[in-house]
Design a protein around this motif. Structure first.
Motif, short mmCIF file in Angstrom:
data_model
loop_
_atom_site.label_atom_id
_atom_site.label_comp_id
_atom_site.label_asym_id
_atom_site.label_seq_id
_atom_site.Cartn_x
_atom_site.Cartn_y
_atom_site.Cartn_z
N UNK A 77 0.82 -1.21 0.00
CA UNK A 77 0.00 0.00 0.00
C UNK A 77 0.85 1.27 0.00
N UNK A 78 2.13 1.13 0.35
CA UNK A 78 3.02 2.29 0.36
C UNK A 78 3.44 2.68 -1.06
N UNK A 79 3.37 1.73 -2.01
CA UNK A 79 3.78 2.00 -3.39
C UNK A 79 2.72 2.83 -4.10
N UNK A 80 3.09 3.42 -5.21
CA UNK A 80 2.13 4.21 -5.97
C UNK A 80 2.74 4.73 -7.25
N UNK A 81 1.88 5.28 -8.10
CA UNK A 81 2.31 5.82 -9.38
C UNK A 81 2.37 7.33 -9.35
N UNK A 82 2.11 7.97 -10.50
CA UNK A 82 2.24 9.41 -10.59
C UNK A 82 1.24 10.14 -9.69
N UNK A 83 0.02 9.62 -9.56
CA UNK A 83 -0.95 10.29 -8.70
C UNK A 83 -0.49 10.29 -7.24
N UNK A 84 0.14 9.18 -6.81
CA UNK A 84 0.69 9.12 -5.45
C UNK A 84 1.86 10.07 -5.29
N UNK A 85 2.67 10.19 -6.37
CA UNK A 85 3.79 11.14 -6.33
C UNK A 85 3.27 12.57 -6.20
N UNK A 86 2.19 12.88 -6.90
CA UNK A 86 1.61 14.23 -6.80
C UNK A 86 1.09 14.49 -5.39
N UNK A 87 0.48 13.48 -4.79
CA UNK A 87 -0.03 13.64 -3.42
C UNK A 87 1.13 13.85 -2.45
N UNK A 88 2.24 13.12 -2.68
CA UNK A 88 3.43 13.28 -1.85
C UNK A 88 3.92 14.72 -1.91
N UNK A 89 3.96 15.29 -3.10
CA UNK A 89 4.39 16.68 -3.25
C UNK A 89 3.40 17.63 -2.58
N UNK A 90 2.12 17.38 -2.78
CA UNK A 90 1.08 18.25 -2.22
C UNK A 90 1.13 18.27 -0.70
N UNK A 91 1.49 17.12 -0.08
CA UNK A 91 1.53 17.02 1.38
C UNK A 91 2.81 17.57 1.98
N UNK A 92 3.77 17.98 1.13
CA UNK A 92 5.03 18.53 1.62
C UNK A 92 4.86 20.00 1.99
N UNK A 93 5.91 20.56 2.62
CA UNK A 93 5.91 22.00 2.88
C UNK A 93 5.87 22.75 1.55
N UNK A 94 5.06 23.79 1.50
CA UNK A 94 4.85 24.55 0.26
C UNK A 94 4.40 23.61 -0.86
N UNK A 95 3.60 22.62 -0.49
CA UNK A 95 3.23 21.55 -1.41
C UNK A 95 2.52 22.02 -2.66
N UNK A 96 1.62 22.99 -2.52
CA UNK A 96 0.89 23.47 -3.70
C UNK A 96 1.84 24.07 -4.73
N UNK A 97 2.84 24.81 -4.24
CA UNK A 97 3.79 25.45 -5.15
C UNK A 97 4.72 24.40 -5.78
#
Length: 276
Positions: free
Chosen positions: A229-249
């Motif tokens: 369940x920890x694995x993922x594709x591009x959509x999971x990568x986008x969520x990872x970025x979004x959940x980071x600091x300044x994620x939207x940017x």
């Protein structure tokens, strides 16, 4: 008797048409991925990271007027791209040679052919199905789950993780080092168009590399935790970025980079010399 001498070479015009059609289809997919990811980054029109993955993009196309026809054309284009990559690998049309470096590049072409062939199959299934394609976004989790069930499963997932991250690093290196410029400079373009292609390619390769590295990192987490369940594709990568600091940017910047990569594919389709 040399059997290969009796095998006809692929028709050059046929190969060139397949390549250009495939590059256009790839450009469409990446532009839509980037647009939907950008919309998800700033919560425009209620878009989410899940909708920006490849399956989400195919569903977006399917939901448009004449969506099945449009998605069918994209699927056919991706299939053409896949076939072209296999021709590059098998016939060495780019003259990479039979040395270790050349074989490595040709294996890369074949791997690309497999990836885009799988995407063409996914898009084709969604065209033929009644309700679109659900579950396609979990393909990486399915792969991780199947590998973890094998002997030394965690090591296998770890190998996939490291390999994916290396591909991402190579994409960034390719963009930063301008190794892709040879394709552009040999096309005989005027200075302005050549400059636009080089800039779009640089930004696009770096953004694409970032996504690949994050996907590899998610596979590494799956390997270490023995949890697919920890694995993922591009959509999971986008969520990872979004959940980071300044994620939207961060997600917005990567999304714009992927749009640039899509535009670069369009420009390659129009201007690049296709070796046959």
């Amino acid at each position: 008797m040399d059997i290969s001498s009796h095998v006809p070479a692929p028709p050059p015009r046929w190969v060139e048409n397949f390549a250009r059609f495939g590059l256009v289809a790839k450009g469409i997919v990446y532009c839509l991925v980037g647009i939907l990811a950008f919309m998800a980054a700033f919560e425009l029109s209620g878009s989410s990271e899940q909708e920006a993955g490849k399956t989400g993009v195919f569903q977006f196309i399917l939901d448009q007027p004449f969506g099945r026809v449009l998605l069918g054309i994209v699927a056919l284009g991706l299939l053409c791209y896949s076939i072209w990559r296999f021709i590059e690998a098998g016939y060495d049309t780019e003259d990479k040679g039979s040395g270790a470096k050349g074989i490595g590049r040709r294996i890369g072409y074949a791997f690309s052919g497999l990836v885009y062939g799988a995407l063409a199959v996914l898009a084709g299934k969604m065209v033929l199905s009644n309700g679109g394609g659900s579950g396609g976004g979990d393909s990486r989790q399915t792969l991780a789950s199947e590998l973890l069930q094998q002997p030394f499963g965690q090591w296998l997932v770890g190998i996939v993780a490291i390999s994916t991250m290396l591909v991402g690093l190579y994409q960034i290196y390719r963009g930063v080092s301008d190794k892709y410029k040879k394709q552009v400079q040999h096309a005989g373009l005027n200075h302005d168009i050549e400059g636009m292609m080089i800039r779009a390619g640089k930004i696009g390769y770096i953004a694409r590399g970032i996504v690949w590295i994050i996907i590899g990192y998610l596979f590494l987490k799956a390997a270490l935790a023995s949890n697919p369940q920890e694995a993922g594709g591009s959509s999971s990568a986008f969520k990872f970025l979004e959940d980071s600091s300044y994620g939207s940017f961060l997600l917005g910047a990567v999304a714009l980079g992927l749009i640039c990569y899509g535009v670069f594919m369009f420009m390659r389709a129009k201007y690049q010399a296709i070796n046959t």
